[in-house]
Design an enzyme around this catalytic site. Structure first.
Site, PDB file in Angstrom:
ATOM      1  N   LYS A  92      52.790  21.004  33.716  1.00 47.11           N
ATOM      2  CA  LYS A  92      52.248  19.671  34.003  1.00 47.11           C
ATOM      3  C   LYS A  92      53.362  18.827  34.612  1.00 47.11           C
ATOM      4  CE  LYS A  92      50.606  15.393  31.744  1.00 47.11           C
ATOM      5  NZ  LYS A  92      50.065  14.766  30.521  1.00 47.11           N
ATOM      6  N   ASP A 119      53.075   8.624  34.251  1.00 46.50           N
ATOM      7  CA  ASP A 119      51.725   8.499  33.696  1.00 46.50           C
ATOM      8  C   ASP A 119      51.492   7.068  33.210  1.00 46.50           C
ATOM      9  OD1 ASP A 119      49.249   8.792  32.567  1.00 46.50           O
ATOM     10  OD2 ASP A 119      49.900  10.052  30.888  1.00 46.50           O
ATOM     11  N   LYS A 138      47.555   2.492  30.145  1.00 47.45           N
ATOM     12  CA  LYS A 138      48.247   2.480  28.850  1.00 47.45           C
ATOM     13  C   LYS A 138      48.754   1.072  28.568  1.00 47.45           C
ATOM     14  CE  LYS A 138      50.127   7.212  29.008  1.00 47.45           C
ATOM     15  NZ  LYS A 138      49.446   7.797  27.842  1.00 47.45           N
ATOM     16  N   ASP A 180      43.370   8.570  31.476  1.00 48.57           N
ATOM     17  CA  ASP A 180      44.659   8.877  30.847  1.00 48.57           C
ATOM     18  C   ASP A 180      44.710  10.319  30.333  1.00 48.57           C
ATOM     19  OD1 ASP A 180      47.216   8.397  30.040  1.00 48.57           O
ATOM     20  OD2 ASP A 180      46.685   7.204  28.265  1.00 48.57           O
ATOM     21  N   GLU A 195      44.782  12.923  32.027  1.00 50.69           N
ATOM     22  CA  GLU A 195      44.963  13.444  33.389  1.00 50.69           C
ATOM     23  C   GLU A 195      45.653  14.806  33.430  1.00 50.69           C
ATOM     24  OE1 GLU A 195      47.098  11.557  31.909  1.00 50.69           O
ATOM     25  OE2 GLU A 195      48.959  12.595  32.410  1.00 50.69           O
ATOM     26  N   ARG A 250      45.280  17.526  31.716  1.00 48.91           N
ATOM     27  CA  ARG A 250      44.368  18.672  31.676  1.00 48.91           C
ATOM     28  C   ARG A 250      43.685  18.869  33.027  1.00 48.91           C
ATOM     29  NH1 ARG A 250      41.308  16.145  26.628  1.00 48.91           N
ATOM     30  NH2 ARG A 250      43.402  15.296  26.428  1.00 48.91           N
TER      31      ARG A 250
END
Ligand code: BES
Ligand code: MN
Ligand code: ZN
Length: 507
Positions: free
Chosen positions: A269, A274, A281, A351, A353, A355
């Protein structure tokens, strides 16, 4: 990086800034570990008593500095705790040696040269001490104004380290040192990438670094840019990357050995930042999210290390690189993405993301039908809640393989724990509009994420998933050979898996 040499030299005559010795913790008090006999002798056999007077106990991570005895060329003795007493065969746990060497290397910041007189019984110990020194001496100062390789207090990391009680002419000792150097150089490079600020380490920049370093070490490198991702139908990576001005990439690094008969695929990943996207977030949860590419950094490091070690196994690394940002072009909660595998995913939370990018990379990796796939990801806060900040979770579609991965992690000193993939949690991801939703029940969120990923692994392929959200980034103070910031967790487990596969021991 710190330069290491093997040596049979005696400690007293050695020109160095310090001699490092080990102290074991026994019921009766601190005990001087084997390897430091000459130092103890120069203290008239009273070194343990001197250490006790100074308050030393031999506890893990404890560092006690004392003036070297008369007649020593080095002015300083650094006594480092090994935690426990030796095993029956007088050896110490390699991880205790690794941690002690790391703590000593950190305490020697600013020193030009140090000799390590720690207990060595075999080549494994040589490797462990070398790793501890190389990983413990790490510092990230690229963005410090006083720059030039200087640490934050203006001091450079330990320059040279001489490992006493080791033999240059011993092929096993030499091999262990060479292995440690290759693995730790790449691991430290992974730490650099994790620590790099996200305004500089965009997916494009990461791809360029991986590409040049990969080629330098003889890897075949393929980079899919945004245009190629659109053409290929990588809906997961494009969906996540769509909100950022910095466009996504999928990088494939291939290491092949002419005699290899096994093929491993590692998938990482690589969210360079993020923010959560439209499901933004809150403050307090995004300050360290530059670390969300730690899985890709670990995969990159492991593939290059496998190449440097010349392992007799084919290893393919897949880096799923994107930045998760909110904007007018960002994926929204409610959007449906058509993934590379053809499945559709309803994005309920932008969020979740990791996966989505991994799903595309796992499917891409599956097309080559490797013998096993291992993905590495800072995937869920839930895994961090479950296992804390030092242990990663291992999930798999095969019990034996999960055990193999866990044993490999234990062997290299990376705390990890097996986690289940309970079938009943799949229901929570049912979507009224798409094949699956990217979120399910909140309880067991780390396992839900694992179940999602499992759907994108090709039929019949052995797969394991490492959720490194806890140990990837150390927000606390340094300990053992682990610095503050990016840790490089999982690199050594992946390298060990490649070695085991090369040796035909994968099971
Ligand atoms: N990158 C985060 C997970 C994370 C959290 C890594 C803390 C390191 C430290 C991931 O993309 C994420 O946001 N996961 C969500 C999933 C949820 C929305 C289903 C989470 O864990 O809250
Ligand atoms: Mn996220
Ligand atoms: Zn994330």
């Amino acid at each position: 990086m710190t330069a290491l040499t093997l040596s049979t030299a005696a400690a007293p005559g050695l020109r160095a800034d310090a001699i490092v010795i080990g102290v074991a913790k026994a019921a009766k008090g601190p005990v001087v570990a084997p390897g430091a006999e000459a130092v103890d002798k120069a203290y008239d056999g009273r070194l343990a008593a001197v250490l006790e007077t100074l308050g030393a106990s031999g506890a893990e991570g404890e560092v006690t500095k004392l003036p070297a005895p008369a007649g020593f060329k080095a002015p300083l003795v650094v006594a480092v705790g090994l935690g426990g007493e030796p095993e029956e065969d007088a050896s110490f746990d390699p991880e205790a040696l690794r941690k002690a060497a790391g703590a000593a290397a950190r305490a020697l910041t600013g020193a030009k040269k140090a000799a390590f007189a720690l207990p060595v019984t075999d080549a494994g110990d040589v490797g462990a001490i070398a790793e501890g020194v190389l990983l413990g001496a790490y510092s990230f100062d690229t963005y410090k104004d006083n720059g030039g390789g200087k640490a934050k207090n203006g001091k450079a990391p330990l320059g040279d380290a001489v490992l006493l009680g080791t033999r240059t002419r011993d092929a096993a000792h030499k091999g262990a040192l060479a292995r440690a150097v290759a693995v730790c150089e790449e691991l430290n490079r992974a730490r650099d990438l994790i620590n790099m600020p996200p305004n500089d380490l965009t997916p494009e920049a990461f791809a360029a670094i991986a590409s040049s370093a990969g080629k330098q070490h003889g890897l075949k490198v393929q980079v899919l840019d945004e245009k190629a991702l659109v053409k290929g139908g990588y809906g997961g990576i494009l969906g996540v990357g769509g909100g950022s001005a910095a466009t996504p990439r999928l990088v494939k690094l291939s290491y092949t050995h002419s005699k290899a008969d096994k093929h491993l695929a590692f998938v990482g990943k690589g969210i360079t930042y993020d923010s959560g996207g439209i499901s933004l977030k809150p403050a307090g949860h995004n300050e360290t999210m530059k670390c969300d590419m730690s899985g890709a950094a670990a995969v990159f490091a492991a593939v290059v290390a496998a190449a440097r070690l010349g392992l007799e196994v084919n290893v393919t690394g897949w880096l799923a690189l994107a930045e998760n940002m909110p904007s007018g072009t960002a994926v929204r909660p409610g959007d449906v993405l058509r993934m590379y595998s053809g499945k559709t995913v309803e994005v309920l939370n932008t969020d979740a993301e990791g996966r989505l990018v991994l799903a595309d990379a796992l499917w891409a990796a599956s097309q080559e039908a490797p013998d096993a796939i291992v993905d590495v990801a800072t995937l869920t806060g839930a895994m961090m809640l479950a296992l804390g900040s030092r242990t990663f979770g291992i999930m798999a579609n095969d019990d034996a393989f999960r055990t193999t991965v866990h044993e490999a992690a234990e062997e290299v000193g990376e705390p990890a724990w097996p986690m289940p993939l309970p079938e009943h949690l799949r229901k929570g991801m049912e979507s009224p509009t798409a094949d699956i939703a990217n979120m399910g029940e909140r309880m067991g969120g780390g396992l839900v994420a694992g179940l999602f990923l499992r759907e994108f692994v090709g039929e019949g392929i052995t797969w394991a998933h490492l959720d490194i959200a806890g140990p990837a980034f150390n927000e606390g103070g340094p300990f053992g050979y682990t610095p503050k910031g990016g840790t490089g967790t999982a690199v050594r487990t992946l390298v060990r898996l490649a070695e085991l596969t090369a040796a035909g021991d994968l099971g």
